[in-house]
Design a protein around this motif. Structure first.
Motif: not given
Ligand code: EPZ
Length: 441
Positions: A50, A55, A58, A70
């Motif tokens: 992460q 992010r 995504t 998620q």
């Protein structure tokens, strides 16, 4: 250690010891995510970390019509059933923040017939041009039209045509762009002078599982035969060999003992040889997935370090290693041959008391593009120097880790600002620092 997000207050001078777990490579995972655009079937990527780029990609995939779940336990599911292009201003948000979005061009041209490229925003390690990406896309038949921010690209949906491309430099990004287009282009394609980094091989492995026909030939040649469709896949990303090396350098610098879980020894080969020559030592578990690093010699040993493309000494390995070698018993020479402006961290090391002089000359034997272009890409470091804590600001990701590393090797207190940049490449790095015993002020 106290941390208001962007500043880290550290007390250095203490040998660090403990265990950190690393996950998927920052330089592999976002590309695997982009490859999900090439199929309408679900794609599951495992061992993701992460970090900012994960992010950001995504969000970009969602703007392009993908559905994502998620991430749970490092697993991210992506479904690119209905991919569409997006407004320029929406795409721009992503392209100016990361090097990854440019890789969506080949898949978007294949799926939607439209893509856009932004002139490089550049970053602190160099201009980061995308001319080789454009060369690849045009070779596949994309038409390009200049805009005031870069280029608009168009092609017939599903109409990319196989091509032969020879890169002037084995660019990782351009090789990825080639792979993401060639696998669905009509007919055969060949890339010469291709990059062959482990992250490239990981992308090839995933594409192969999706049904692609890719052969890596000797001498940096990659041959691909396009296929009419690619299927969904579950793929586990390779571990982050750059983060593993960062923690190893920290053990060398602080005379500590750090265990890194989740590594792959083969990806660290060249680094391990340099580490041992630098006076470090390491011990792997039998399966090669866990390794403990420590300083074997009473002091690190000086070296001549030259970065190069794989399988050479990786450019992202150099700043933590050179920072550790400020503690070496002698003079170290560095020649950075991949990025033209990657020695900015020298100023921070000097502020901490290191003796590091940068040069525009090539101080090494590896052929280099920067010698006659006035880039400060070589350095000499005189050791050992006692580093004294001070306040420093982070210029780029890998240098950023080096600043934290230098502050931890220095005697006394330091404040490192701009550390949120480290979230781009080091998942939970504050918690990991605590795991290896980094001390509160
Ligand atoms: C990837 O960047 C990595 N980033 C970099 O890691 C890494 O340093 C680099 O590869 C080299 O290994 C990611 O994977 C996200 P390149 P990339 O294209 O693909 C020139 C980190 O800290 N070039 O191989 O952008 C370019 O200017 C980062 O994790 C062109 O001239 O690297 C550079 O001098 C930093 N035209 C050289 O090639 C182009 O179109 C290498 O760049 C593209 C690149």
């Amino acid at each position: 250690m106290t941390d208001n997000g962007d500043a880290l207050h550290l007390t250095g001078g203490i040998p660090l010891g403990g265990t950190v777990k690393i996950r998927g490579s920052k330089n592999a995972v976002p590309k695997l995510m982009v490859a999900a655009l090439l199929t309408e079937e679900p794609v599951l990527i495992q061992n993701i970390s992460q970090i900012v780029d994960t992010r950001l990609v995504t969000e970009l995939l969602e703007v392009l019509g993908c559905t994502t779940a998620q991430p749970v336990d490092g697993r991210l599911r992506i479904e690119a059933r209905d991919v569409h292009t997006a407004a320029t201003r929406d795409l721009e948000y992503f392209h100016v923040r990361s090097r990854i979005p440019v890789l969506t061009c080949a898949p978007l041209l294949h799926r939607t017939g439209h893509a856009e490229v932004w002139k490089p925003g550049g970053c602190s390690i160099g201009e980061r041009p995308v001319d080789l990406h454009l060369e690849v896309l045009r070779a596949f038949g994309a038409m390009s039209e200049r805009t005031d921010t870069g280029f608009k690209l168009t092609a017939e949906v599903g109409g990319l045509k196989g091509a032969v491309v020879e890169l002037k430099y084995p660019s990782v990004g351009a090789t990825e762009q080639f792979l993401l287009g060639a696998v669905v282009a009509a007919g055969d394609s060949e890339l010469r002078n291709a990059a062959t980094e482990p992250e490239i091989i990981d992308l090839i492995s995933m594409l192969q599982r999706m049904g692609a026909l890719i052969t890596v030939q000797p001498g940096r040649v990659i041959q691909v035969t396009g296929v009419s469709r690619l299927r969904g896949v579950s793929h586990t990303a390779i571990p982050d060999r750059l983060e593993a090396a960062s923690w190893a350098s920290l053990a060398l610098a602080t005379d500590g003992r750090i265990t890194v879980r989740g590594v792959r020894q083969a990806d660290l080969g060249t680094y391990l040889n340099v580490y041992r020559r630098a006076g470090g030592e390491f011990d792997f578990s039998s399966d090669g997935n866990e390794v403990t690093f420590w300083r074997e010699k009473s002091m690190p040993r000086p070296l001549v370090v030259e970065t190069d493309v794989h399988p050479g000494f990786m450019t992202d390995w150099q700043s933590p290693m050179i920072t550790a070698l400020t503690q070496a018993d002698g003079v170290t020479v560095l020649h950075e041959t991949v990025h033209e402006n990657r020695l900015a961290y020298g100023k921070a090391l000097q502020a901490l008391g290191a003796q590091m002089q940068v040069f525009t000359e090539c101080l090494g034997r590896t052929p280099c593009r920067f010698g006659s272009r006035n880039h400060q890409h070589s350095a000499v470091v005189v050791g050992p120097t006692k580093l004294q804590g001070t306040n420093v600001h982070v210029p780029d990701l890998r240098a950023g880790f080096s600043y934290v590393l230098a502050a931890l090797a220095a005697q006394g207190d330091s404040t490192v600002t701009g550390v949120s940049l480290l979230d781009r490449g080091y998942e939970n790095f504050r918690e990991k620092l605590i795991c290896v015993g980094a001390k509160l002020r």
